[in-house]
Design a protein around this motif. Sequence first.
Motif, PDB file in Angstrom:
ATOM      1  N   SER A  65       0.803  -1.225   0.000  1.00 58.66           N
ATOM      2  CA  SER A  65       0.000   0.000   0.000  1.00 58.66           C
ATOM      3  C   SER A  65       0.831   1.268   0.000  1.00 58.66           C
ATOM      4  CB  SER A  65      -0.925   0.005   1.228  1.00 58.66           C
ATOM      5  OG  SER A  65      -0.157   0.036   2.423  1.00 58.66           O
ATOM      6  N   THR A  66       2.146   1.170   0.233  1.00 59.22           N
ATOM      7  CA  THR A  66       2.954   2.384   0.297  1.00 59.22           C
ATOM      8  C   THR A  66       3.029   3.081  -1.061  1.00 59.22           C
ATOM      9  OG1 THR A  66       4.975   1.077  -0.030  1.00 59.22           O
ATOM     10  CG2 THR A  66       4.355   1.625   2.242  1.00 59.22           C
ATOM     11  N   TYR A  67       2.944   2.322  -2.155  1.00 58.79           N
ATOM     12  CA  TYR A  67       2.978   2.948  -3.480  1.00 58.79           C
ATOM     13  C   TYR A  67       1.747   3.833  -3.679  1.00 58.79           C
ATOM     14  CZ  TYR A  67       6.475  -0.682  -4.161  1.00 58.79           C
ATOM     15  OH  TYR A  67       7.571  -1.486  -4.014  1.00 58.79           O
TER      16      TYR A  67
ATOM     17  N   GLY B 168       0.718   1.486  -9.609  1.00 56.03           N
ATOM     18  CA  GLY B 168       0.894   0.068  -9.887  1.00 56.03           C
ATOM     19  C   GLY B 168       2.055  -0.189 -10.824  1.00 56.03           C
ATOM     20  N   TYR B 169       2.236   0.687 -11.795  1.00 52.87           N
ATOM     21  CA  TYR B 169       3.369   0.594 -12.721  1.00 52.87           C
ATOM     22  C   TYR B 169       4.680   0.716 -11.949  1.00 52.87           C
ATOM     23  CZ  TYR B 169       6.648   2.302 -16.278  1.00 52.87           C
ATOM     24  OH  TYR B 169       7.739   2.498 -17.086  1.00 52.87           O
ATOM     25  N   VAL B 170       4.738   1.672 -11.013  1.00 52.83           N
ATOM     26  CA  VAL B 170       5.927   1.844 -10.181  1.00 52.83           C
ATOM     27  C   VAL B 170       6.219   0.569  -9.409  1.00 52.83           C
ATOM     28  CG1 VAL B 170       6.909   3.126  -8.243  1.00 52.83           C
ATOM     29  CG2 VAL B 170       5.598   4.330  -9.990  1.00 52.83           C
ATOM     30  N   ALA B 171       5.190  -0.025  -8.815  1.00 45.81           N
ATOM     31  CA  ALA B 171       5.375  -1.230  -8.009  1.00 45.81           C
ATOM     32  C   ALA B 171       5.941  -2.375  -8.837  1.00 45.81           C
ATOM     33  CB  ALA B 171       4.039  -1.645  -7.388  1.00 45.81           C
ATOM     34  N   LEU B 172       5.468  -2.511 -10.070  1.00 41.22           N
ATOM     35  CA  LEU B 172       5.962  -3.595 -10.916  1.00 41.22           C
ATOM     36  C   LEU B 172       7.417  -3.377 -11.314  1.00 41.22           C
ATOM     37  CD1 LEU B 172       2.905  -4.356 -13.201  1.00 41.22           C
ATOM     38  CD2 LEU B 172       4.012  -5.904 -11.591  1.00 41.22           C
ATOM     39  N   MET B 173       7.779  -2.144 -11.588  1.00 43.16           N
ATOM     40  CA  MET B 173       9.170  -1.859 -11.918  1.00 43.16           C
ATOM     41  C   MET B 173      10.073  -2.153 -10.719  1.00 43.16           C
ATOM     42  SD  MET B 173       9.669  -0.726 -15.066  1.00 43.16           S
ATOM     43  CE  MET B 173      11.116   0.331 -14.997  1.00 43.16           C
ATOM     44  N   ILE B 174       9.610  -1.794  -9.526  1.00 44.10           N
ATOM     45  CA  ILE B 174      10.412  -2.024  -8.327  1.00 44.10           C
ATOM     46  C   ILE B 174      10.479  -3.509  -7.984  1.00 44.10           C
ATOM     47  CG2 ILE B 174      10.652  -1.436  -5.882  1.00 44.10           C
ATOM     48  CD1 ILE B 174      11.136   0.814  -7.944  1.00 44.10           C
TER      49      ILE B 174
END
Length: 299
Positions: A20-22, A96-102
Amino acid sequence: MPISRVGLLHLLVVYLVWSSTYLAFKIGLLNGFEPFWMGATRFIPAALLLLLYARWRGWQVQPRRAIVGKLALSGTVLWLGGTGLILVATQYVPSGYVALMIATTPIWAATVEGFLDRKQPSGLLVLGLLIGLLGILALNVPKLSTAAPTNLLAFALLLISQVMWASGTVYTQRSIASVEPVVISGYQQLFGGLGFLLISVVLGEQWHTPTLLGWASNLYLIVFGSLIAYTSYILAVRLLPLSLVTTYAYVNPVIALLLGWVFLREPLGVWTWIGAALVLVGVGLVFRSRMKPAVQPVL
């Protein structure tokens, strides 16, 4: 050896909170916070609370000068270089895009370790790296096809942030082994937060008053992201097999995607799902190639 139920409870906290932090990052940026100002107001209070807790527990909170230098370097690389670049990129792309990259960070960590150890990687590790990189490419097809400068910038920042977070983690694990984990976290977040504050001043960020929702998201990051979830992660590593704990890297991006879709109506396209599948498979293969007995964590 039976699986610790307490350990599983802490792992569940890591699953839910870190996912949930993203979303909290994105909400804070949409409600009045500038990226580095938000980082400073999160990490400095969290660091002070962690160090006060460590002192209350009777742990040594005044490490040797040489250790302080290592904490400053690792904290700057991890929080300022890693999380700071994520905050900037989150302004331009869905959470969500950020989370997948990370989610590919473990791939870069394995790459850094392999480079430092000068060992030939296993076939499974190479396969995982290739599949993970294909996932990044698939994930970026819609972004790169538009050739928008902000999309390209976010892509570059997220790649750099992963390399820096992985490098900082490996450095911490190999160079700082004699300090309590909570003390390490406190000092690293303190130096990272001071770096955020300095860059905020240099860039001339506007310190206007965020909305109530913006402050609420930052408070959530302080309490749940920096204090509770991080502590649960350390306890989970101590109570569970390392191979089980590291499954958070698979779970967090999926939950983050769903949260971004539910609360921010961020779209989930075909390429998102293809990229997600490839990234998670790649990370899974990397972890599988590097499974080892659990060790005492230092981060």
